[in-house]
Design a protein around this motif. Structure first.
Motif, PDB file in Angstrom:
ATOM      1  N   PHE A 198       2.092  -0.633   6.499  1.00  0.00           N
ATOM      2  CA  PHE A 198       1.654   0.008   5.254  1.00  0.00           C
ATOM      3  C   PHE A 198       2.888   0.534   4.542  1.00  0.00           C
ATOM      4  O   PHE A 198       3.609   1.380   5.068  1.00  0.00           O
ATOM      5  N   GLU A 223      -1.367   5.869   1.115  1.00  0.00           N
ATOM      6  CA  GLU A 223      -0.781   5.367   2.366  1.00  0.00           C
ATOM      7  C   GLU A 223      -0.724   6.468   3.416  1.00  0.00           C
ATOM      8  O   GLU A 223      -1.111   6.254   4.577  1.00  0.00           O
ATOM      9  N   ALA A 250      -8.363   1.449   3.645  1.00  0.00           N
ATOM     10  CA  ALA A 250      -7.667   0.508   4.537  1.00  0.00           C
ATOM     11  C   ALA A 250      -7.963   0.805   6.004  1.00  0.00           C
ATOM     12  O   ALA A 250      -8.099  -0.108   6.821  1.00  0.00           O
ATOM     13  N   PHE A 272      -0.460  -3.803   4.040  1.00  0.00           N
ATOM     14  CA  PHE A 272      -0.974  -3.107   2.866  1.00  0.00           C
ATOM     15  C   PHE A 272       0.232  -2.732   2.007  1.00  0.00           C
ATOM     16  O   PHE A 272       0.933  -1.762   2.294  1.00  0.00           O
ATOM     17  N   ARG A 308      -2.851   6.091   6.725  1.00  0.00           N
ATOM     18  CA  ARG A 308      -2.066   5.936   7.958  1.00  0.00           C
ATOM     19  C   ARG A 308      -2.456   6.988   8.985  1.00  0.00           C
ATOM     20  O   ARG A 308      -2.580   6.698  10.179  1.00  0.00           O
TER      21      ARG A 308
END
Length: 676
Positions: free
Chosen positions: A403, A410, A389, A382, A414
């Motif tokens: 990522f 993010e 995501a 990503f 994450r």
């Protein structure tokens, strides 16, 4: 294990029912206050007893003047008092029946001879009373699963990785990273000076701990080599090690830090390879590798497909994949056909699949679904803020998630992935290197070789005695005999057949060639007599005080492939075998394989085939293939010789000539212990 087993008794430290804090402080600025607060705020369910003769209460807990004044049983004590008071405090603990103690205090062996004497005194008292010690000079312990945080800072996330460390800072950094990423640890132990409990004890303990799936150990040196190897033999769980002190100056720094015997790095490298230990070389790798081993599913093979929104990140990932021995294989035609309607027309339909900045989480999910069964691993990168995501990647799937470049999105995504047990890596290089650690190493490129071991010191056997000894053990040697005059050298040469070599035989000359003590390819009686005089003259001029036993007459071996077979007896780990291409090549390229004894035939063949120069032995460009079994016989014979003669500290057979059938030792050096 029984409860009387020394390792089982570590439960008193890592799973205590009651804790005494000796040196608890009323001042919030003092460590004795912070650790007491962390034990309480960390959720410890047992009884906590502050020990401070000058206070009535601390943090609403009644204080005692001495641990022996506590009426109830105490499992573990944390000591945060000046070093000079520690021996008596440990004795008090022993008399009270305390089973484990964590000594935070410094000022022991790391501080000089007086501190070392104080540490030895403390350890003797603890041993007398059966008290297991962590430290001194350590950052304590933390078991979030129990829970008990007798350390700092307060971290409570529960995870799969047990972190043990000779450095409090390195271990605490690992704890902090695992906590920050919401992955947590199963336990943390700062070993400090290892007056009692060491890395072998802790690896053994966590190998049997139900909450630990991976063990991560930072070590500067191994305290008890025999015990460590014994634990390695029964290790069932993955072990990731960051071993410092690799360089000469780093070794000195390690030995001055916690008085660790750092040892030759090549020895450690060989040991870790033998027992499939995952070795890291930086703190960053230490964290990444432990995370990968704990949370990544080992792939069936080494082909990988990258799916990305960032072409640059994908190129970096591909470079790293090639460097690690992974195969970024082309897309099969059927995969291209399947993904074409799912992605933008301008997207790149190759490996890497570049979805470009137009990608959505759904697009990633669709491509992952269509490609999963065609590759061993999907490298999902990503490279932009991709909302959702975390919803398109799967725990335990054949996915490597990277990522970067996603800012707040993010960080949010994450965290959601980590809470689901999906490890995320911040850069392509870190992710791919971490993935390589969980793969079958036979499918990957060979790692860079470590440095050679150092030459041993001791008494050198004269050349004729060295050759006689190895010949007696069944190693084939080129014919040799000792001459004490030009005439006897001539007669021996005529008996052996020309050409011959003359070599000085002296216990005082290690490198015969450097002293002018070797003359090769003598093919007449006259040449032998003349060279005899000249050789002795050169040696006498170079080493006038050297003892000379005579001149060895050695029939020249037929041309063959030169290899070196050696042995070095390490003071900690015992005999270490060495194999490589012979002659000067071994010193120039350092292309050698090392292996710890005991050695099987399969091990010996693995050493031969493990050097970078192996194609030379295997018949490169039409050259005849050497007899690998004959070389394996030589290695096994050297290992047996070392086993039968503990006084031997080094064996150097160089060159050994390898042929399509058989092998022949042409020269030998054997070093014995000085007193033998």
């Amino acid at each position: 294990m029984t409860m009387t087993d020394p390792v089982s008794r570590l439960d008193a430290i890592l799973r205590p029912n009651s804790v005494a804090v000796i040196g608890a402080s009323t001042s919030p600025d003092k460590l004795g206050h912070e650790i007491l607060r962390n034990i309480l705020d960390g959720g410890f369910q047992g009884a906590v007893y502050p020990i401070n003769p000058k206070a009535d209460t601390i943090l609403d807990l009644s204080c005692h003047a001495n641990v022996k004044d506590i009426p109830e049983p105490v499992d573990m004590a944390v000591l945060i008092i000046p070093a000079r008071f520690v021996p008596q405090a440990v004795q008090d603990c022993g008399e009270k029946g305390v089973q484990g103690a964590v000594i935070i205090t410094g000022g022991f062996s790391e501080a000089g001879p007086e501190g070392e004497e104080l540490q030895n005194q403390t350890a003797e008292i603890a041993h007398k009373y059966g008290v297991r010690l962590i430290g001194p000079n350590c950052q304590g312990v933390n078991n979030p699963h129990h829970p008990i945080c007798a350390s700092w800072p307060l971290l409570t996330y529960r995870g799969k990785v047990a972190v043990i460390s000779q450095s409090g800072t390195v271990g605490a950094a690992m704890m902090d990273w695992f906590s920050e990423e919401k992955l947590g640890v199963s336990s943390f132990v700062s070993m400090g000076n290892r007056a009692d409990v060491d890395e072998a004890d802790l690896i053994d303990y966590f190998n049997q701990d139900q909450n630990t799936e991976v063990i991560a150990a930072y070590i500067e040196g191994i305290k008890r080599a025999d015990r460590f190897v014994e634990v390695m033999e029964r290790l069932q769980k993955p072990l990731v090690v960051l071993k410092s002190g690799r360089t000469p100056k780093g070794k000195v720094a390690a030995e001055s830090h916690t008085k660790a015997l750092a040892g030759a790095d090549a020895i450690y490298d060989s040991l870790f390879k033998k027992y499939n230990v995952c070795r890291a070389y930086t703190i960053e790798e230490f964290y990444d590798y432990a995370k990968a081993v704990a949370y990544l599913k080992p792939p069936k093979g080494n082909n990988i497909l990258f799916i990305t929104t960032s072409g640059g990140a994908a190129i970096l990932a591909t470079d790293q994949a090639e460097q690690e021995g992974l195969d970024a294989a082309p897309l099969p035609p059927q995969v291209v056909e399947a993904i074409t309607p799912l992605i933008p027309a301008h997207a790149i339909k190759a490996n890497p699949i570049d979805l470009t900045g137009d990608a959505t989480a759904q697009m990633f999910g669709d491509v992952i679904r269509e490609t999963r069964d065609h590759f061993d691993t999907l490298g999902v990168i990503f490279g932009d803020p991709v909302e959702g995501a975390s919803e398109v990647v799967t725990p335990g799937a054949n996915e490597l998630v990277i990522f970067l470049g996603g800012a707040d999105v993010e960080r949010r995504e994450r965290e959601l992935m980590h809470l689901n047990g999906i490890p995320v890596f911040p850069t392509p290089e870190r992710g791919v290197k971490a993935l390589a650690q969980v793969m079958d190493r036979h499918a990957l490129a060979a790692p860079q070789r470590p440095t050679l071991t150092l030459s041993a010191t001791g008494r050198q056997l004269p050349l004729h005695e060295a050759l006689s000894l190895i010949s007696e053990k069944g190693l084939a040697c080129a014919p040799f005999a000792l001459a004490d005059s030009p005439n006897s050298a001539r007669e021996i040469a005529q008996q052996q057949g020309f050409p011959v070599a003359l070599k000085i035989s002296s216990p005082d000359i290690v490198h015969k060639s450097d002293a002018g003590g070797v003359q090769l390819n003598l093919d007449t009686p006259e040449a032998v007599e003349k060279s005899y005089h000249e050789l002795l003259a050169r040696v006498s001029n170079a080493f006038p005080e050297a003892k000379i036993d005579g001149v060895l007459v050695n029939k020249m071996a037929p041309p063959g492939q030169e290899v070196i077979i050696g042995l070095n007896r390490d003071p900690q780990f015992g005999p270490i075998l060495l194999f490589g291409l012979g002659g000067v090549l071994v010193e120039i390229f350092r292309d050698v394989a090392l292996l710890h004894s005991p050695v099987t035939r399969e091990d010996a063949l693995g050493m031969i085939r493990g050097i970078r120069g192996y194609p030379v032995l295997a018949g490169y460009r039409g050259q005849p293939r050497v007899d690998e079994n004959a070389l394996a016989d030589c290695l096994l014979a050297v290992a047996k010789l070392a086993e039968e003669h503990s006084e031997i500290v080094e064996i150097d057979l160089n060159p050994v000539f390898a042929y399509p059938q058989g092998a022949l030792v042409a020269d030998a050096r054997i070093i014995m212990h000085k007193g033998s």
